[in-house]
Scaffold this motif. Structure first.
Motif, PDB file in Angstrom:
ATOM      1  N   UNK A 156      34.682  39.927  39.956  1.00 29.73           N
ATOM      2  CA  UNK A 156      35.280  40.780  40.981  1.00 29.73           C
ATOM      3  C   UNK A 156      34.576  40.612  42.322  1.00 29.73           C
ATOM      4  N   UNK A 157      33.258  40.467  42.275  1.00 29.15           N
ATOM      5  CA  UNK A 157      32.527  40.264  43.529  1.00 29.15           C
ATOM      6  C   UNK A 157      32.958  38.970  44.220  1.00 29.15           C
ATOM      7  N   UNK A 158      33.291  37.970  43.427  1.00 27.37           N
ATOM      8  CA  UNK A 158      33.754  36.696  43.993  1.00 27.37           C
ATOM      9  C   UNK A 158      35.188  36.804  44.498  1.00 27.37           C
ATOM     10  N   UNK A 159      36.010  37.540  43.743  1.00 30.09           N
ATOM     11  CA  UNK A 159      37.434  37.605  44.050  1.00 30.09           C
ATOM     12  C   UNK A 159      37.732  38.606  45.155  1.00 30.09           C
ATOM     13  N   UNK A 160      37.357  39.865  44.967  1.00 28.49           N
ATOM     14  CA  UNK A 160      37.643  40.923  45.933  1.00 28.49           C
ATOM     15  C   UNK A 160      36.590  42.022  45.772  1.00 28.49           C
ATOM     16  N   UNK A 161      35.498  41.947  46.496  1.00 29.44           N
ATOM     17  CA  UNK A 161      34.383  42.878  46.315  1.00 29.44           C
ATOM     18  C   UNK A 161      34.790  44.337  46.510  1.00 29.44           C
ATOM     19  N   UNK A 269      44.499  47.297  49.769  1.00 25.91           N
ATOM     20  CA  UNK A 269      43.983  45.961  49.484  1.00 25.91           C
ATOM     21  C   UNK A 269      44.834  44.889  50.147  1.00 25.91           C
ATOM     22  N   UNK A 270      46.145  45.082  50.128  1.00 24.13           N
ATOM     23  CA  UNK A 270      47.037  44.123  50.795  1.00 24.13           C
ATOM     24  C   UNK A 270      46.755  44.107  52.286  1.00 24.13           C
ATOM     25  N   UNK A 271      46.530  45.304  52.847  1.00 25.60           N
ATOM     26  CA  UNK A 271      46.204  45.384  54.263  1.00 25.60           C
ATOM     27  C   UNK A 271      44.903  44.692  54.605  1.00 25.60           C
ATOM     28  N   UNK A 272      43.999  44.607  53.610  1.00 29.24           N
ATOM     29  CA  UNK A 272      42.729  43.922  53.828  1.00 29.24           C
ATOM     30  C   UNK A 272      42.844  42.414  53.617  1.00 29.24           C
ATOM     31  N   UNK A 273      44.084  41.947  53.317  1.00 26.28           N
ATOM     32  CA  UNK A 273      44.299  40.514  53.180  1.00 26.28           C
ATOM     33  C   UNK A 273      44.422  40.021  51.752  1.00 26.28           C
ATOM     34  N   UNK A 274      44.401  40.910  50.779  1.00 25.77           N
ATOM     35  CA  UNK A 274      44.525  40.492  49.393  1.00 25.77           C
ATOM     36  C   UNK A 274      45.971  40.161  49.074  1.00 25.77           C
ATOM     37  N   UNK A 275      46.195  39.019  48.401  1.00 23.76           N
ATOM     38  CA  UNK A 275      47.534  38.650  48.010  1.00 23.76           C
ATOM     39  C   UNK A 275      47.908  39.195  46.644  1.00 23.76           C
ATOM     40  N   UNK A 276      49.146  38.869  46.231  1.00 24.49           N
ATOM     41  CA  UNK A 276      49.609  39.352  44.922  1.00 24.49           C
ATOM     42  C   UNK A 276      48.740  38.808  43.799  1.00 24.49           C
ATOM     43  N   UNK A 278      45.571  38.043  43.913  1.00 25.27           N
ATOM     44  CA  UNK A 278      44.278  38.745  43.882  1.00 25.27           C
ATOM     45  C   UNK A 278      44.426  40.090  43.188  1.00 25.27           C
ATOM     46  N   UNK A 279      45.518  40.826  43.502  1.00 23.05           N
ATOM     47  CA  UNK A 279      45.747  42.128  42.851  1.00 23.05           C
ATOM     48  C   UNK A 279      45.899  41.937  41.345  1.00 23.05           C
ATOM     49  N   UNK A 280      46.698  40.941  40.937  1.00 25.46           N
ATOM     50  CA  UNK A 280      46.885  40.693  39.507  1.00 25.46           C
ATOM     51  C   UNK A 280      45.583  40.239  38.856  1.00 25.46           C
ATOM     52  N   UNK A 281      44.804  39.437  39.581  1.00 26.65           N
ATOM     53  CA  UNK A 281      43.521  38.987  39.042  1.00 26.65           C
ATOM     54  C   UNK A 281      42.567  40.140  38.830  1.00 26.65           C
ATOM     55  N   UNK A 282      42.520  41.063  39.804  1.00 25.23           N
ATOM     56  CA  UNK A 282      41.654  42.235  39.653  1.00 25.23           C
ATOM     57  C   UNK A 282      42.089  43.082  38.468  1.00 25.23           C
ATOM     58  N   UNK A 283      43.398  43.272  38.314  1.00 24.25           N
ATOM     59  CA  UNK A 283      43.900  44.028  37.161  1.00 24.25           C
ATOM     60  C   UNK A 283      43.596  43.310  35.849  1.00 24.25           C
TER      61      UNK A 283
END
Length: 571
Positions: A156-161, A269-276, A278-283
């Motif tokens: 998670x720290x690598x993907x979206x801290x 998260x999307x507003x911070x630049x995370x794509x779909x 990244x959201x799926x990866x975090x989940x």
């Protein structure tokens, strides 16, 4: 479980983990391989979507998925090696625990005046196996949990801290709730186990005494007593269920609340630049790695961890000497005596020994002769205090047999016991003997060839490495070294050839003290000073000549005996 019980249970676990540091390093290394998917799953999914399929580059997407597949293959190899590493830690723990429990069972059965019984058998078999399996499960789930959490945090720290602030607080809260409930869970689990055993015991006694209960018209009173036990068990079960509910709460807070928080925070998260992706990866990190890891920990520690603590607490605490065993009496005289002794295996069974009076003077050498099942081994158990008489009194060396210090007597059964360890440890188990004394005992009973074959006293042995005859020789040498002045050989030479048997019995006769031999061959009777004949209707004691004149059974055995044969004494 109180803190004292926890300390008792913790000592063998710490020894098992510290015994071989290399195995811990090996376990950690393969755990990294096994949890590799937890590290790359979210990152691979995110990159496969955002950099591959979502941008029209399927080859890149498949490459990231292939990386995830490779991680799963590595995890499969690691899982196999983890099982082997866990076994290398758990099996020595099992052997140490089993040796401790068997040792306690043997010692305390003698000290309490009765045989090991069902409780000792259960401790040395079922409960030890349960403890072993629970320990393996605890190591597996705790190790997997720790390495998975580290992998998820790194991923998670690598993907979206930013997601760590959403995931870690509820996860830690759920973990704390669960850990705080463990002590109460262990206590409730122990209460339930004890209540269940009391219920089973009450039912067994009731079923065995139904005829007497009916004859005395005590049905209502007995039903109330059994009902009380059932009610106690039901209360214990309800109490356990209430504490167990905390496990569900901790899993909901620590495992699934982070999912809701990530979903709720998706617009931010999307507003911070995370794509779909990244959201799926975090989940994926939370749902496929973190939540299952917490669930396995809750399940593993909540069931097997509690079971392990309770089992070890009972095995090691219950192995303490019973109250009856305290206050042993020192021998005041010699020999043994039975005064009006009656014994039967069960309250309604026919007596095996009925009203027996017998005096065995100090220094006497008696051979016991009789058909199989006539009560010879029962007599031996009574004289050593292993069995209590139904009525009458058994004195050994001047004190009640069940209160005689175990060091003053020794009983060797037909199947000799040899434990895993060195030959010297087996020989000196009952005595702190010098090397010279050990050499003398080995020579006296005829163990010299075995010592030479094994390569000396330091050789490691166990039951499967020796033949039945060799095990008997080891047990005989062990008894020879013991300080006991009352020695009973219950067909303890049945696997030896006649010459070896004669050598061993003659060694004990020269050793001094009182010797009682349950005869396997008639030659044992001829070597004895006196012979005790048990024929089922009477008990006669006298010399060989006297028994020929007064005991038809003995005269018949002697008349059929061929001195040149190895005929066994089984009428």
């Amino acid at each position: 479980m109180n803190p004292s019980d926890a300390r008792v249970a913790g000592r063998p676990l710490r020894r098992a983990l510290r015994r071989d540091p290399y195995q811990l390093v090996r376990l950690a290394g393969w755990s990294v391989a096994e949890t590799a998917p937890s590290l790359v799953i979210g990152l691979a999914i995110a990159r496969a979507i955002d950099d591959g399929f979502g941008t029209g580059r399927p080859a890149t997407g498949f490459a990231w998925l292939a990386l995830l597949g490779g991680a799963w293959l590595l995890a499969a190899v690691g899982a196999r090696q983890v099982v082997m590493a866990v076994a290398s830690i758990v099996e020595p723990f099992r052997e140490e625990l089993l040796a401790r429990v068997v040792d306690d069972a043997l010692r305390h059965s003698v000290m309490s005046g009765r045989g090991p019984g069902a409780a000792a058998v259960a401790r040395s078999n079922l409960q030890v196996e349960l403890a072993r399996d629970a320990f393996a499960s605890v190591i597996t789930v705790v190790r997997s949990f720790a390495f998975t959490v580290v992998s998820v945090v790194l991923g998670l720290a690598t993907l979206v801290p930013e997601v760590l602030a959403l995931v870690l607080p509820p996860f830690v809260a759920g973990l704390v709730v669960f850990l705080l409930s463990l002590r109460a869970l262990a206590r409730r689990q122990r209460d339930f186990i004890l209540a269940d055993e009391r219920t089973a015991e009450a039912l067994a006694i009731t079923v065995g005494g139904l005829r007497d209960i009916t004859a005395c018209r005590a049905e209502e009173r007995v039903a109330d007593d059994v009902g009380l036990r059932v009610s106690e068990q039901a209360r214990a079960a309800r109490s356990l269920a209430r504490v167990t509910a905390l496990r569900t709460l901790s899993l909901a807070v620590g495992g699934w609340l982070p999912v809701l928080l990530v979903l709720f925070a998706t617009p931010w998260l999307v507003g911070e630049g995370a794509g779909a992706g990244v959201i799926l990866g975090a989940l994926a990190y939370v749902t496929q790695s973190l939540a299952p890891a917490l669930g396995n920990l809750v399940e593993g520690l909540g069931i097997n961890g509690v079971r392990l603590r309770v089992a070890l607490g009972r095995l090691l605490r219950d192995g303490e000497p019973p109250a009856r065993a305290r206050g042993r009496l020192a021998a005041r005289g010699g020999g043994a005596e039975l005064r009006g002794v009656t014994f039967a295996y069960g309250p309604h069974a026919e007596p095996v020994i009925d009203g027996l009076n017998l005096v065995i003077p100090e220094g006497d050498h008696i051979a016991v002769v009789g058909p199989s099942g006539i009560g010879k081994s029962t007599l031996a158990a009574l004289l050593t205090g292993v069995l209590p008489p139904r009525s009458g009194e058994v004195l050994a060396r001047g004190v009640p047999a069940d209160r005689l210090d175990p060091a003053d007597r020794v009983l060797i059964p037909q199947e000799a016991y040899v434990f895993r360890g060195s030959l010297l440890e087996n020989l000196t188990y009952l005595a702190d003997a010098s090397r010279e004394a050990v050499d003398d005992a080995v020579t006296a009973v005829g163990l010299t060839n075995l010592v030479a074959r094994l390569g000396g006293y330091s050789a490691e042995i166990h039951s499967g490495s020796l033949s039945p005859a060799e095990r008997q020789l080891v047990a005989l040498a062990r008894a020879y070294l013991a300080p006991a002045r009352l020695v009973i050989l219950d067909e303890a030479t049945c696997h030896l050839d006649p010459a070896a048997e004669a050598r061993a019995e003659e060694a004990f006769a020269r050793r001094g003290g009182t010797l009682l031999v349950i005869a396997h061959r008639l030659t044992s009777a001829l070597r004895a000073r006196r012979i005790l004949v048990m024929d089922g209707t009477s008990v006669r004691l006298g010399t060989h000549e006297e028994m020929l004149a007064t005991s038809p059974l003995y005269a018949d055995l002697a008349g059929q005996w061929d001195p040149s044969s190895t005929q066994e004494l089984v009428p």
